[in-house]
Design a protein around this motif. Structure first.
Motif, PDB file in Angstrom:
ATOM      1  N   LEU A   1       0.900  -1.208   0.036  1.00 39.54           N
ATOM      2  CA  LEU A   1      -0.005   0.174  -0.129  1.00 39.54           C
ATOM      3  C   LEU A   1       0.876   1.228   0.153  1.00 39.54           C
ATOM      4  CD1 LEU A   1      -2.777  -0.997   2.647  1.00 39.54           C
ATOM      5  CD2 LEU A   1      -3.054  -1.144   0.120  1.00 39.54           C
ATOM      6  N   VAL A   2       0.459   2.109  -0.962  1.00 40.94           N
ATOM      7  CA  VAL A   2       1.361   3.451  -0.813  1.00 40.94           C
ATOM      8  C   VAL A   2       0.315   4.431  -0.798  1.00 40.94           C
ATOM      9  CG1 VAL A   2       2.829   5.015  -2.403  1.00 40.94           C
ATOM     10  CG2 VAL A   2       2.770   2.494  -2.680  1.00 40.94           C
ATOM     11  N   LEU A   3       0.798   5.312   0.124  1.00 41.75           N
ATOM     12  CA  LEU A   3       0.111   6.911   0.545  1.00 41.75           C
ATOM     13  C   LEU A   3       0.832   7.942  -0.379  1.00 41.75           C
ATOM     14  CD1 LEU A   3      -1.999   7.864   2.432  1.00 41.75           C
ATOM     15  CD2 LEU A   3      -0.201   8.408   3.923  1.00 41.75           C
ATOM     16  N   ARG A   4      -0.144   8.650  -1.034  1.00 38.50           N
ATOM     17  CA  ARG A   4       0.383   9.388  -1.879  1.00 38.50           C
ATOM     18  C   ARG A   4      -0.307  10.785  -1.868  1.00 38.50           C
ATOM     19  NH1 ARG A   4       3.703   7.871  -5.797  1.00 38.50           N
ATOM     20  NH2 ARG A   4       3.567   9.485  -6.875  1.00 38.50           N
ATOM     21  N   SER A   5       0.404  12.009  -2.153  1.00 37.88           N
ATOM     22  CA  SER A   5      -0.019  13.221  -2.221  1.00 37.88           C
ATOM     23  C   SER A   5      -0.606  13.814  -3.514  1.00 37.88           C
ATOM     24  CB  SER A   5       0.893  14.176  -1.470  1.00 37.88           C
ATOM     25  OG  SER A   5       0.445  15.653  -1.854  1.00 37.88           O
ATOM     26  N   VAL A   6      -1.677  14.307  -3.569  1.00 38.12           N
ATOM     27  CA  VAL A   6      -2.304  14.683  -5.012  1.00 38.12           C
ATOM     28  C   VAL A   6      -1.475  15.739  -5.377  1.00 38.12           C
ATOM     29  CG1 VAL A   6      -4.260  15.814  -6.446  1.00 38.12           C
ATOM     30  CG2 VAL A   6      -4.548  13.898  -4.677  1.00 38.12           C
ATOM     31  N   ARG A   7      -1.255  16.578  -4.405  1.00 35.10           N
ATOM     32  CA  ARG A   7      -0.447  18.071  -4.693  1.00 35.10           C
ATOM     33  C   ARG A   7       1.015  17.892  -5.071  1.00 35.10           C
ATOM     34  NH1 ARG A   7       1.974  21.555  -0.908  1.00 35.10           N
ATOM     35  NH2 ARG A   7       0.759  20.695   0.925  1.00 35.10           N
ATOM     36  N   LEU A   8       1.565  16.938  -4.196  1.00 40.00           N
ATOM     37  CA  LEU A   8       3.112  16.760  -4.527  1.00 40.00           C
ATOM     38  C   LEU A   8       3.284  15.816  -5.553  1.00 40.00           C
ATOM     39  CD1 LEU A   8       4.135  16.591  -0.507  1.00 40.00           C
ATOM     40  CD2 LEU A   8       4.198  18.519  -2.220  1.00 40.00           C
ATOM     41  N   GLU A   9       2.273  15.040  -5.723  1.00 45.07           N
ATOM     42  CA  GLU A   9       2.710  14.082  -6.889  1.00 45.07           C
ATOM     43  C   GLU A   9       3.888  12.961  -6.486  1.00 45.07           C
ATOM     44  OE1 GLU A   9       3.184  15.685 -10.621  1.00 45.07           O
ATOM     45  OE2 GLU A   9       0.879  16.136 -10.950  1.00 45.07           O
ATOM     46  N   ARG A  10       3.692  12.666  -5.027  1.00 46.63           N
ATOM     47  CA  ARG A  10       4.769  11.855  -4.576  1.00 46.63           C
ATOM     48  C   ARG A  10       4.161  11.126  -3.456  1.00 46.63           C
ATOM     49  NH1 ARG A  10       9.752  15.659  -2.977  1.00 46.63           N
ATOM     50  NH2 ARG A  10      10.869  13.678  -2.868  1.00 46.63           N
ATOM     51  N   GLU A  11       5.092   9.969  -3.403  1.00 50.32           N
ATOM     52  CA  GLU A  11       4.530   9.005  -2.093  1.00 50.32           C
ATOM     53  C   GLU A  11       4.952   9.732  -0.665  1.00 50.32           C
ATOM     54  OE1 GLU A  11       6.087   4.677  -0.052  1.00 50.32           O
ATOM     55  OE2 GLU A  11       6.763   5.266  -1.915  1.00 50.32           O
ATOM     56  N   VAL A  12       4.108   9.349   0.142  1.00 50.38           N
ATOM     57  CA  VAL A  12       4.153   9.923   1.425  1.00 50.38           C
ATOM     58  C   VAL A  12       4.348   8.725   2.606  1.00 50.38           C
ATOM     59  CG1 VAL A  12       3.078  11.356   3.297  1.00 50.38           C
ATOM     60  CG2 VAL A  12       2.853  12.065   0.891  1.00 50.38           C
ATOM     61  N   ILE A  13       5.220   9.085   3.303  1.00 44.46           N
ATOM     62  CA  ILE A  13       5.654   8.240   4.366  1.00 44.46           C
ATOM     63  C   ILE A  13       5.261   8.546   5.704  1.00 44.46           C
ATOM     64  CG2 ILE A  13       7.398   6.479   5.370  1.00 44.46           C
ATOM     65  CD1 ILE A  13       8.919   6.418   2.646  1.00 44.46           C
ATOM     66  N   PRO A  14       4.263   8.083   6.407  1.00 39.91           N
ATOM     67  CA  PRO A  14       4.018   8.624   7.741  1.00 39.91           C
ATOM     68  C   PRO A  14       5.010   8.348   8.550  1.00 39.91           C
ATOM     69  CG  PRO A  14       2.133   7.484   6.827  1.00 39.91           C
ATOM     70  CD  PRO A  14       3.340   7.130   5.932  1.00 39.91           C
ATOM     71  N   VAL A  15       5.215   9.321   9.589  1.00 41.60           N
ATOM     72  CA  VAL A  15       6.392   9.280  10.711  1.00 41.60           C
ATOM     73  C   VAL A  15       5.907   9.355  11.858  1.00 41.60           C
ATOM     74  CG1 VAL A  15       8.734   9.762  11.459  1.00 41.60           C
ATOM     75  CG2 VAL A  15       8.477   9.368   8.794  1.00 41.60           C
ATOM     76  N   TYR A  16       5.962   8.545  12.855  1.00 38.61           N
ATOM     77  CA  TYR A  16       5.824   9.128  14.370  1.00 38.61           C
ATOM     78  C   TYR A  16       6.914   9.137  15.143  1.00 38.61           C
ATOM     79  CZ  TYR A  16       3.500   8.845  19.049  1.00 38.61           C
ATOM     80  OH  TYR A  16       3.122   9.148  20.294  1.00 38.61           O
ATOM     81  N   LEU A  17       7.004  10.270  15.885  1.00 39.94           N
ATOM     82  CA  LEU A  17       8.164  10.552  16.643  1.00 39.94           C
ATOM     83  C   LEU A  17       8.063  10.991  18.160  1.00 39.94           C
ATOM     84  CD1 LEU A  17       9.120  13.244  13.891  1.00 39.94           C
ATOM     85  CD2 LEU A  17      10.480  11.143  14.481  1.00 39.94           C
ATOM     86  N   GLY A  18       6.691  10.642  18.613  1.00 44.77           N
ATOM     87  CA  GLY A  18       6.403  10.836  19.961  1.00 44.77           C
ATOM     88  C   GLY A  18       6.509   9.336  20.557  1.00 44.77           C
ATOM     89  N   TYR A  19       6.490   9.755  22.066  1.00 45.37           N
ATOM     90  CA  TYR A  19       6.866   8.361  22.819  1.00 45.37           C
ATOM     91  C   TYR A  19       5.847   7.358  23.413  1.00 45.37           C
ATOM     92  CZ  TYR A  19      12.058   8.591  22.791  1.00 45.37           C
ATOM     93  OH  TYR A  19      13.287   8.464  22.696  1.00 45.37           O
ATOM     94  N   LEU A  20       4.568   7.906  23.108  1.00 41.92           N
ATOM     95  CA  LEU A  20       3.458   7.211  23.481  1.00 41.92           C
ATOM     96  C   LEU A  20       3.580   5.832  22.578  1.00 41.92           C
ATOM     97  CD1 LEU A  20       0.583   9.524  24.176  1.00 41.92           C
ATOM     98  CD2 LEU A  20       2.015   8.521  25.677  1.00 41.92           C
ATOM     99  N   VAL A  21       3.060   4.754  23.138  1.00 43.11           N
ATOM    100  CA  VAL A  21       2.860   3.430  22.534  1.00 43.11           C
ATOM    101  C   VAL A  21       1.879   3.662  21.437  1.00 43.11           C
ATOM    102  CG1 VAL A  21       2.338   0.924  22.515  1.00 43.11           C
ATOM    103  CG2 VAL A  21       3.535   2.200  24.420  1.00 43.11           C
TER     104      VAL A  21
END
Length: 921
Positions: free
Chosen positions: A728-748
């Motif tokens: 599965l690939v998440l993509r942006s219509v505006r950027l015309e690129r793949e978007v990789i979600p990143v979580y940077l918090g410390y909650l599980v």
């Protein structure tokens, strides 16, 4: 690493093109215990330990000799016709066999000498040595008493350690308040037995002291963090393979608890007059349907301010409201005007609908409670690294005199926070008292009937600079040999232990079942809602109650309601690893390490190869043990994600955020961008960090923190199945690129709201607790104790030596038992089962009380105080303890400061090799 001003210096630049195989990113995080291990040595009873060893050694020799002597006495018994003498010989033989000193040794020797002078000589020698043992045994009571008193005096002295007291003030204000009275009472008479109240204080103090000297979990001054680098050249000269020199002075940074800011914001919002001046907006991501309005409702459940650690929990859910003329008019007004003042909105709505002020207030209050109308300006965001100053700035942006006055009124509280880091413990107590008072006064001035200030009102982090101009530097080549290369091989197997991989595979299966292979979904909110409503919530409910292993010890196969071949491959990998472990355990003999060879890893990794994501940065927490026969690297924890070891500490080090931002953009696969998923409102200081990704995903009901061009709303994103790579690939219509979600918090991540938690199933986030013994049967217990050897792959330790035992099989103090007998019993137990002098104990309780000790506790068998504290954890006879070796122990530590040697842990990150650019699906 410090600058000329004494502040932490910038982080070293990460590797430019990406790490070489078997190597981490150039930078690492060094987690360093606040006090050196030498601090806890005076808590031991070395004389009592020598006494116990002498007694047990002599007893073992006498027992063995007594058995031989019993064989010599046996024929004398048969050759004696006098019944009284025969009974006397039988009793003597029994006493000798059981290593008991006869009541009258002289008479016993004379009895034997009359029949066999040679046996009498052997008996005399045995009796002499047994009498010497009795005399040595008698020394124990006085020895234990004097050394326990000396240890208590040392504990009182250690209670004055600055790093202990500073951290204790935040971690347990109650203990800090009662500690001085305990110290005065104990120092006056260390030999006195503490009463119940002071025993509790003593155990708590001991626990925190061990935490500060023997563990590496960052909190205030208990544990500091440093930034180091792997150097291609040789690192510092010094003993061992990985010498590190850290400075004596550790600067700190304090921040107000985000929960305290949240209580202030809630008090402002509760006042209708002030709320009227606040900007209000409609929840982002809402939409109209035929007869209803759809949006994501988000609500916060506040934590308990009275507990030491508290944070507010956040939930979200797709929600619908029936359309009406009033609601349509309201939403249209927002579409036309955007953000409005709450009071202006109320006035317009009253005029537009011809409603009374009271009716409008009730209507808007309901929409506010339902989350369709929001007042986001006072929310703490993940990038507000100083929550109180950010709140003051938000107030000043309101542009109303009362808001400016409130921001100014918070200045004394902000000053308390600013002064806290540099203050000594006594001054810190006063600052905390003033800070709590200021916050309470502000809340009451805003109309609160009762002020609410969290018990832990401040959080503090501590930086560890290097002691020298070369910084915290380790040899990259030595690291690669000891840890990097075996970690690279192990990473191929970690997906088998990843708790989130089945969820990611299940989402892909659900998507392709609904949209087909190569399908596309443009409505992510509805997809997430349907995924949870139709499938995932039931799936989680079912799997959460199912044990990982069946009655036969085999893995229970993954629930595969969609018949996914990937889940079958995951089951096959787990089965291959378990089979390999069982085979090697069955062939293992002796007390040596159990070594996992590459054949086992290859067999487990083969089914996982098609499941491996293309972009999977990993982080590992590793402790290094310097030993004369070669270093060991001990793996404590592994997980997936980008920049996670560093994110929490970006406020501590100059330039760290900017360097991580640049490194992350460079690490992203070609054609893809990284975008942060914040997880909703910030409810914990552990989620605060600098900007570390170029873009952010703004979910429904959220307000972006970056410039609009770097914000990606869900209406701009779509999800597509890439048939060629089967992902599965998440993509942006505006950027015309793949978007990789990143979580940077410390909650599980599993504790996050529904929508961000689902987005993270498209991210490199993973949790891989490595349980190498899962499903592998224990060997029969010895006196109720089961033992597992150390498990290694090369020089990488995957599991420490461990011993499992129920409380009823431990030598716990029985009523009426004196200290010497009790202490000797513990060392008899330790020697019988081959335990080292120091272990970490994890205690669980299958009784009604539940867990009695979720985190490992340091246990020092040479310290009567430590043993007594450990016994206090075993609250019922159903409690079970798992004891794991302290590895590295004191003789294997590689970091030192002017105060002594420190327990440390390295948090390192590995990045995948660059991949070819991907074509757009």
């Amino acid at each position: 690493m410090t600058s000329g001003r004494g502040t932490p210096a910038a982080m070293p630049a990460p590797d430019a093109p990406g790490p070489r195989p078997g190597r981490p990113r150039e930078a690492f995080v060094l987690r360093t215990a606040g006090l050196p291990v030498e601090t806890v040595r005076p808590l031991r009873a070395p004389g009592a330990r020598r006494w116990a060893d002498d007694v047990l050694d002599a007893a073992a020799r006498l027992t063995a000799d007594g058995e031989a002597l019993g064989d010599l006495l046996h024929p004398l018994i048969g050759g004696t016709e006098d019944e009284a003498e025969r009974r006397a010989l039988l009793k003597l033989r029994r006493e000798v066999f059981n290593n008991r000193l006869p009541k009258d040794p002289g008479a016993a020797r004379a009895l034997v000498a009359a029949r066999d002078p040679r046996t009498a000589g052997a008996l005399g020698d045995w009796l002499t040595r047994r009498a010497a043992l009795a005399a040595r045994e008698a020394e124990g009571t006085g020895l234990l008493a004097s050394e326990t008193a000396r240890a208590r005096a040392a504990l009182c002295a250690a209670a004055g350690e600055d790093r202990l007291r500073k951290g204790l003030l935040l971690a347990s204000p109650t203990l800090d308040a009662g500690l001085d009275a305990y110290v005065r009472r104990t120092a006056a008479d260390p030999a006195a037995t503490p009463d119940k109240k002071h025993r509790k204080i003593e155990r708590s103090l001991l626990s925190y002291l061990y935490r500060t000297a023997c563990k590496t979990s960052p909190f205030s001054t208990f544990t500091g963090v440093g930034l180091g680098t792997f150097s291609d050249g040789e690192a510092h000269e010094g003993p061992g393979a990985f010498p590190l020199a850290v400075a004596d002075a550790w600067p700190t940074a304090a921040r107000l608890n985000t929960a305290a800011v949240g209580r202030l914001a809630a008090t402002v919002l509760a006042d209708p007059a002030r709320r009227a001046d606040l900007p209000v907006t409609v929840a982002s991501g809402w939409g109209r349907e035929a007869d209803r309005v759809r949006y994501v409702r988000r609500w916060v459940t506040e934590g308990d301010e009275a507990t030491a650690v508290t944070f507010d929990s956040v939930k979200d859910r797709l929600f619908y409201l029936r359309r009406s003329g009033t609601l349509d008019r309201l939403l249209g007004h927002f579409e036309e005007h955007g953000t409005l003042r709450y009071g202006a909105l109320s006035a317009w709505l009253a005029a537009d609908r011809g409603a009374t002020e009271a009716d409008v207030a009730q209507y808007l209050d309901a929409l506010l409670a339902l989350g369709l109308v929001r007042v986001p300006c006072l929310d703490v965001t993940v990038h507000d690294t100083d929550p109180l100053r950010a709140f003051q700035s938000a107030l000043r942006e309101v542009g109303r005199p009362w808001a400016d006055r409130l921001a100014d009124r918070l200045e004394p509280a902000a000053a308390c926070v600013d002064k806290f880091a540099a203050a000594e413990p006594d001054r810190r107590r006063l600052l905390l008292e003033n800070l709590r008072a200021e916050l309470a006064t502000v809340q009451r001035s805003l109309g609160a009937e009762q002020s609410r200030v969290p018990q832990t009102v401040l959080y503090e982090d501590c930086a560890v600079p290097a002691d020298g101009p070369t910084g915290l530097t380790l040899s990259a080549d030595r690291w690669a040999e000891a840890a990097g290369e075996p970690l690279a091989r192990l990473e191929r197997v970690l997906p088998a232990f990843d708790l989130t991989l089945p969820h990611r595979l299940t989402l892909k299966g659900f998507f392709t079942a609904r949209f087909g292979r190569g399908g596309r979904c443009d409505d992510l909110v509805k997809l997430v809602h349907d995924f949870h409503e139709d499938f995932f919530d039931q799936y989680l409910s079912f799997t959460s109650q199912r044990p990982a292993f069946g009655p036969d010890g085999d893995h229970n196969p993954e629930e595969n309601w969609l018949g996914l071949p990937e889940l079958k491959a995951l089951d096959a990998a787990r089965a291959a690893f378990l089979t390999g472990m069982r085979e090697r355990w069955a062939a293992h003999e002796g007390d040596g390490d159990l070594v996992l060879d590459e054949d086992l890893l290859d067999a487990a990794a083969a089914p996982l190869a098609p499941l491996a994501p293309a972009f999977a940065p990993m982080s590992h927490h590793v402790q290094l043990a310097d030993r004369p026969d070669g270093p060991l690297a001990v793996l404590n924890r592994s997980y997936g994600g980008l920049s996670f070891p560093f994110s929490r500490f970006t406020h501590l080090f100059d330039g760290l955020g900017e360097r991580l931002l640049a490194a992350g953009a460079e690490a992203a696969p070609p054609g893809a961008v990284l975008a942060e998923v914040t997880g909703g409102p910030v409810t914990s200081n552990l989620n605060l960090h600098a900007r570390l990704t170029e873009y952010e995903i703004v979910g429904p009901g959220e307000s972006g923190t970056l410039e609009p061009r770097f914000q990606l709303g869900l209406d701009d994103l779509f999800l597509v199945h890439d048939e060629e790579q089967d992902r599965l690939v998440l993509r942006s219509v505006r950027l015309e690129r793949e978007v990789i979600p990143v979580y940077l918090g410390y909650l599980v991540p599993l504790a996050l709201p529904e929508l961000p938690r689902t987005l993270l199933l498209l991210s490199p986030t993973s949790m891989s607790p490595l349980n190498v013994w899962g499903g592998v049967p224990d060997r029969p217990p010895v006196d109720g104790v089961t033992h597992r050897p150390r498990v290694r792959h090369g020089s990488l330790v995957l599991a420490r030596r461990s011993w499992g035992v129920d409380a009823r099989n431990l030598p716990l103090r029985a009523p009426g038992t004196d200290d010497a007998t009790w202490f000797l019993g513990w060392h008899r137990f330790r020697r019988a089962h081959g335990l080292p002098a120091r272990v970490y104990a994890t205690v669980s309780d299958s009784g009604a009380r539940g867990a009695t000790g979720a985190k490992p506790s340091y246990v020092d068998f040479d310290s009567p105080l430590s043993l007594a504290a450990f016994e206090a954890l075993l609250r019922t006879d159903k409690a079970r303890a798992v004891l794991r070796e302290a590895l590295p122990d004191e003789d294997g530590l590689h970091a030192a400061s002017p105060r002594g040697r420190h327990v440390t842990e390295l948090a390192v990150e590995t990045l995948p090799a660059p991949t070819p650019a991907r074509t757009a699906p």
